[in-house]
Design a protein around this motif. Structure first.
Motif, PDB file in Angstrom:
ATOM      1  N   LEU A   2       0.814  -1.219   0.000  1.00 55.79           N
ATOM      2  CA  LEU A   2       0.000   0.000   0.000  1.00 55.79           C
ATOM      3  C   LEU A   2       0.846   1.268   0.000  1.00 55.79           C
ATOM      4  O   LEU A   2       0.336   2.356  -0.313  1.00 55.79           O
ATOM      5  CB  LEU A   2      -0.928  -0.003   1.219  1.00 55.79           C
ATOM      6  CG  LEU A   2      -1.985  -1.116   1.242  1.00 55.79           C
ATOM      7  CD1 LEU A   2      -2.736  -1.113   2.566  1.00 55.79           C
ATOM      8  CD2 LEU A   2      -2.960  -0.984   0.078  1.00 55.79           C
ATOM      9  N   ASN A   3       2.112   1.142   0.319  1.00 56.62           N
ATOM     10  CA  ASN A   3       2.987   2.309   0.410  1.00 56.62           C
ATOM     11  C   ASN A   3       3.547   2.663  -0.968  1.00 56.62           C
ATOM     12  O   ASN A   3       4.651   2.285  -1.338  1.00 56.62           O
ATOM     13  CB  ASN A   3       4.131   2.037   1.396  1.00 56.62           C
ATOM     14  CG  ASN A   3       5.005   3.265   1.600  1.00 56.62           C
ATOM     15  OD1 ASN A   3       4.603   4.370   1.293  1.00 56.62           O
ATOM     16  ND2 ASN A   3       6.208   3.057   2.095  1.00 56.62           N
ATOM     17  N   HIS A   4       2.729   3.369  -1.746  1.00 56.73           N
ATOM     18  CA  HIS A   4       3.136   3.813  -3.074  1.00 56.73           C
ATOM     19  C   HIS A   4       2.531   5.191  -3.324  1.00 56.73           C
ATOM     20  O   HIS A   4       1.946   5.790  -2.424  1.00 56.73           O
ATOM     21  CB  HIS A   4       2.720   2.803  -4.145  1.00 56.73           C
ATOM     22  CG  HIS A   4       1.280   2.401  -4.093  1.00 56.73           C
ATOM     23  ND1 HIS A   4       0.269   3.193  -4.589  1.00 56.73           N
ATOM     24  CD2 HIS A   4       0.672   1.278  -3.594  1.00 56.73           C
ATOM     25  CE1 HIS A   4      -0.898   2.588  -4.404  1.00 56.73           C
ATOM     26  NE2 HIS A   4      -0.685   1.427  -3.801  1.00 56.73           N
ATOM     27  N   LYS A   5       2.647   5.699  -4.532  1.00 59.01           N
ATOM     28  CA  LYS A   5       2.297   7.095  -4.800  1.00 59.01           C
ATOM     29  C   LYS A   5       0.812   7.327  -5.058  1.00 59.01           C
ATOM     30  O   LYS A   5       0.347   8.465  -5.030  1.00 59.01           O
ATOM     31  CB  LYS A   5       3.110   7.610  -6.000  1.00 59.01           C
ATOM     32  CG  LYS A   5       4.608   7.682  -5.729  1.00 59.01           C
ATOM     33  CD  LYS A   5       5.357   8.207  -6.936  1.00 59.01           C
ATOM     34  CE  LYS A   5       6.861   8.292  -6.662  1.00 59.01           C
ATOM     35  NZ  LYS A   5       7.605   8.796  -7.843  1.00 59.01           N
ATOM     36  N   LYS A   6       0.054   6.249  -5.314  1.00 59.19           N
ATOM     37  CA  LYS A   6      -1.356   6.415  -5.637  1.00 59.19           C
ATOM     38  C   LYS A   6      -2.218   6.279  -4.374  1.00 59.19           C
ATOM     39  O   LYS A   6      -1.980   5.401  -3.551  1.00 59.19           O
ATOM     40  CB  LYS A   6      -1.792   5.369  -6.661  1.00 59.19           C
ATOM     41  CG  LYS A   6      -1.091   5.496  -8.006  1.00 59.19           C
ATOM     42  CD  LYS A   6      -1.549   4.398  -8.948  1.00 59.19           C
ATOM     43  CE  LYS A   6      -0.811   4.467 -10.291  1.00 59.19           C
ATOM     44  NZ  LYS A   6      -1.216   3.365 -11.196  1.00 59.19           N
TER      45      LYS A   6
END
Length: 264
Positions: free
Chosen positions: A148-152
């Motif tokens: 879940l740790n991404h840019k979106k």
């Protein structure tokens, strides 16, 4: 739908075009309903669904044979090693998730039923409630973080229950179920605070689905007015409406099926 979800940031689902979704406990009830709903939603080009045993996942596994977008993963939420391994397997198919809905819950089985009085409390039964309803979701939050740790912007939602609200408890009874849902709420409220630092594009939310016509609620439906006993499809549709209004500023919130905020 109430106006209590209105905030200054845009809804997370609004900009989603090619999301990857995970339904934990997707083999029956509300979970299976979410799988079917997401398969009809063009915004999600891959849907992953977990199941505990093959015997309890017949419909889900048959559905996967006809749907290329659906991938099934064996996972027992009471076994930390299975949570970790299941998400390792998922990560070989996608590096990130944009929507996770945890639908795993436990209320009764052949030997365990909700306690109406203190004299009915048993340690093993209480441990079972917490193991399924509380601890599993906290471990999910632990192992989902890299996905879940991404840019979106993305959502991690969990089915909770209004009965887990301490402030709303006016009838008593159902000790293990109430307490385990209250613990679930505290685990994920706390996780939401950590995610706000470590996974800033994630909104963690808890959802009360109302009384849904599933195996979980079946023994307790007698006193429920027909208009308040929701078919699975209606429950999923209402929860998707709520999720459709969730923004990043809603991280750590507890919502009812009608969009209202519930007290902890």
């Amino acid at each position: 739908m109430t106006d209590q979800l209105r905030t200054s940031s845009p809804p997370i689902f609004e900009a989603m075009q090619s999301g990857h979704a995970l339904v934990v406990g997707g083999n029956r009830g509300i979970g299976l309903g979410f799988v079917k709903q997401l398969l009809n939603d063009e915004r999600f080009d891959q849907i992953f669904a977990t199941y505990r045993t093959v015997a309890a996942a017949t419909e889900l596994l048959q559905l996967a044979q006809t749907q290329d977008r659906l991938h099934c993963i064996a996972m027992d939420l009471t076994e930390e090693s299975q949570i970790e391994q299941g998400l390792v397997e998922l990560k070989t198919m996608t590096p990130e998730l944009h929507f996770v809905i945890n639908c795993v819950g436990f209320l009764h089985d052949g030997t365990i039923t909700p306690e109406k009085a203190l004299r009915q409390l048993q340690t093993d039964n209480l441990m079972r409630y917490f193991q399924v309803n509380s601890i599993g979701a906290a471990l999910l939050a632990k192992y989902l973080l890299p996905l879940l740790n991404h840019k979106k912007p993305n959502i991690f939602a969990t089915i909770s229950a209004k009965i887990g609200s301490i402030e709303d408890n006016r009838l008593g009874g159902w000790y293990g179920y109430r307490a385990s849902k209250a613990a679930l709420n505290m685990f994920l409220k706390t996780a939401a605070i950590e995610y706000s630092r470590r996974s800033k594009q994630t909104a963690i939310v808890l959802l009360h689905p109302g009384t849904t016509d599933t195996r979980l609620s079946e023994p307790f439906q007698q006193g429920v007015p027909p208009e308040k006993l929701f078919p699975v499809e209606k429950t999923v549709g209402l929860l998707m409406q709520v999720l459709g209004t969730v923004t990043l500023t809603d991280n750590g919130s507890f919502f009812s099926w009608d969009g209202s905020r519930l007290p902890w």
